[in-house]
Motif scaffolding. Sequence first.
Motif, PDB file in Angstrom:
ATOM      1  N   ASN A   1       0.827  -1.252   0.199  1.00  0.00           N
ATOM      2  CA  ASN A   1      -0.014   0.026   0.078  1.00  0.00           C
ATOM      3  C   ASN A   1       1.073   1.497   0.235  1.00  0.00           C
ATOM      4  O   ASN A   1       0.458   2.288   0.441  1.00  0.00           O
ATOM      5  CB  ASN A   1      -1.095   0.130   1.225  1.00  0.00           C
ATOM      6  N   ARG A   2       2.271   1.229  -0.561  1.00  0.00           N
ATOM      7  CA  ARG A   2       2.984   2.337  -0.718  1.00  0.00           C
ATOM      8  C   ARG A   2       3.056   2.593  -2.252  1.00  0.00           C
ATOM      9  O   ARG A   2       3.658   1.973  -2.963  1.00  0.00           O
ATOM     10  CB  ARG A   2       4.273   1.982   0.126  1.00  0.00           C
ATOM     11  N   TRP A   3       2.629   4.010  -2.506  1.00  0.00           N
ATOM     12  CA  TRP A   3       2.918   4.470  -3.941  1.00  0.00           C
ATOM     13  C   TRP A   3       3.788   5.423  -4.206  1.00  0.00           C
ATOM     14  O   TRP A   3       3.727   6.363  -3.106  1.00  0.00           O
ATOM     15  CB  TRP A   3       1.523   4.624  -4.503  1.00  0.00           C
ATOM     16  N   LYS A   4       4.493   5.601  -5.175  1.00  0.00           N
ATOM     17  CA  LYS A   4       5.188   6.947  -5.418  1.00  0.00           C
ATOM     18  C   LYS A   4       4.455   7.726  -6.522  1.00  0.00           C
ATOM     19  O   LYS A   4       4.379   7.241  -7.505  1.00  0.00           O
ATOM     20  CB  LYS A   4       6.691   6.484  -5.790  1.00  0.00           C
ATOM     21  N   ILE A   5       4.442   9.076  -6.306  1.00  0.00           N
ATOM     22  CA  ILE A   5       3.960  10.115  -7.168  1.00  0.00           C
ATOM     23  C   ILE A   5       4.853  10.281  -8.190  1.00  0.00           C
ATOM     24  O   ILE A   5       5.903  10.752  -8.084  1.00  0.00           O
ATOM     25  CB  ILE A   5       3.391  11.370  -6.622  1.00  0.00           C
TER      26      ILE A   5
ATOM     27  N   ASP B   1      -3.906  15.121 -14.403  1.00  0.00           N
ATOM     28  CA  ASP B   1      -4.025  13.578 -14.128  1.00  0.00           C
ATOM     29  C   ASP B   1      -2.572  13.447 -13.305  1.00  0.00           C
ATOM     30  O   ASP B   1      -1.642  13.868 -13.365  1.00  0.00           O
ATOM     31  CB  ASP B   1      -3.845  12.592 -15.191  1.00  0.00           C
ATOM     32  N   ILE B   2      -2.848  12.375 -12.188  1.00  0.00           N
ATOM     33  CA  ILE B   2      -1.754  11.986 -11.434  1.00  0.00           C
ATOM     34  C   ILE B   2      -1.366  10.491 -11.884  1.00  0.00           C
ATOM     35  O   ILE B   2      -2.368   9.691 -11.582  1.00  0.00           O
ATOM     36  CB  ILE B   2      -1.987  12.398 -10.018  1.00  0.00           C
ATOM     37  N   ARG B   3       0.166  10.163 -11.940  1.00  0.00           N
ATOM     38  CA  ARG B   3       0.417   8.948 -12.259  1.00  0.00           C
ATOM     39  C   ARG B   3       1.236   8.509 -10.929  1.00  0.00           C
ATOM     40  O   ARG B   3       2.175   9.242 -10.432  1.00  0.00           O
ATOM     41  CB  ARG B   3       1.281   8.611 -13.459  1.00  0.00           C
ATOM     42  N   ILE B   4       0.565   7.158 -10.413  1.00  0.00           N
ATOM     43  CA  ILE B   4       1.190   6.765  -9.286  1.00  0.00           C
ATOM     44  C   ILE B   4       1.992   5.449  -9.588  1.00  0.00           C
ATOM     45  O   ILE B   4       1.457   4.772 -10.192  1.00  0.00           O
ATOM     46  CB  ILE B   4       0.634   6.611  -8.108  1.00  0.00           C
ATOM     47  N   LYS B   5       3.204   5.040  -8.815  1.00  0.00           N
ATOM     48  CA  LYS B   5       3.839   3.658  -9.275  1.00  0.00           C
ATOM     49  C   LYS B   5       3.798   2.724  -7.982  1.00  0.00           C
ATOM     50  O   LYS B   5       4.140   3.478  -6.940  1.00  0.00           O
ATOM     51  CB  LYS B   5       5.341   3.901  -9.761  1.00  0.00           C
ATOM     52  N   CYS B   6       3.188   1.689  -8.141  1.00  0.00           N
ATOM     53  CA  CYS B   6       3.443   1.003  -6.976  1.00  0.00           C
ATOM     54  C   CYS B   6       4.865   0.523  -6.446  1.00  0.00           C
ATOM     55  O   CYS B   6       5.676   0.146  -7.149  1.00  0.00           O
ATOM     56  CB  CYS B   6       2.539  -0.540  -7.134  1.00  0.00           C
TER      57      CYS B   6
END
Length: 65
Positions: free
Chosen positions: A23-27, A33-38
Amino acid sequence: MLDKEFNLHDIVEMKKPHPCGTNRWKIIRMGMDIRIKCEGCAHSVLMPRKEFVRKLKKVLVKHGE
């Protein structure tokens, strides 16, 4: 409504965990729009800013700390 502050490269926690169990994501991209990476499996998700703010639980690590 509580105004949540987040910036590029912050590590955030979303309300629901990713199917990989993390449950940790990096912006990694910000704009309309926002892209997040697991952080667990490196899968990236693009979502509208309004949806991101609604699903954001808290900022875990601010970039630069």
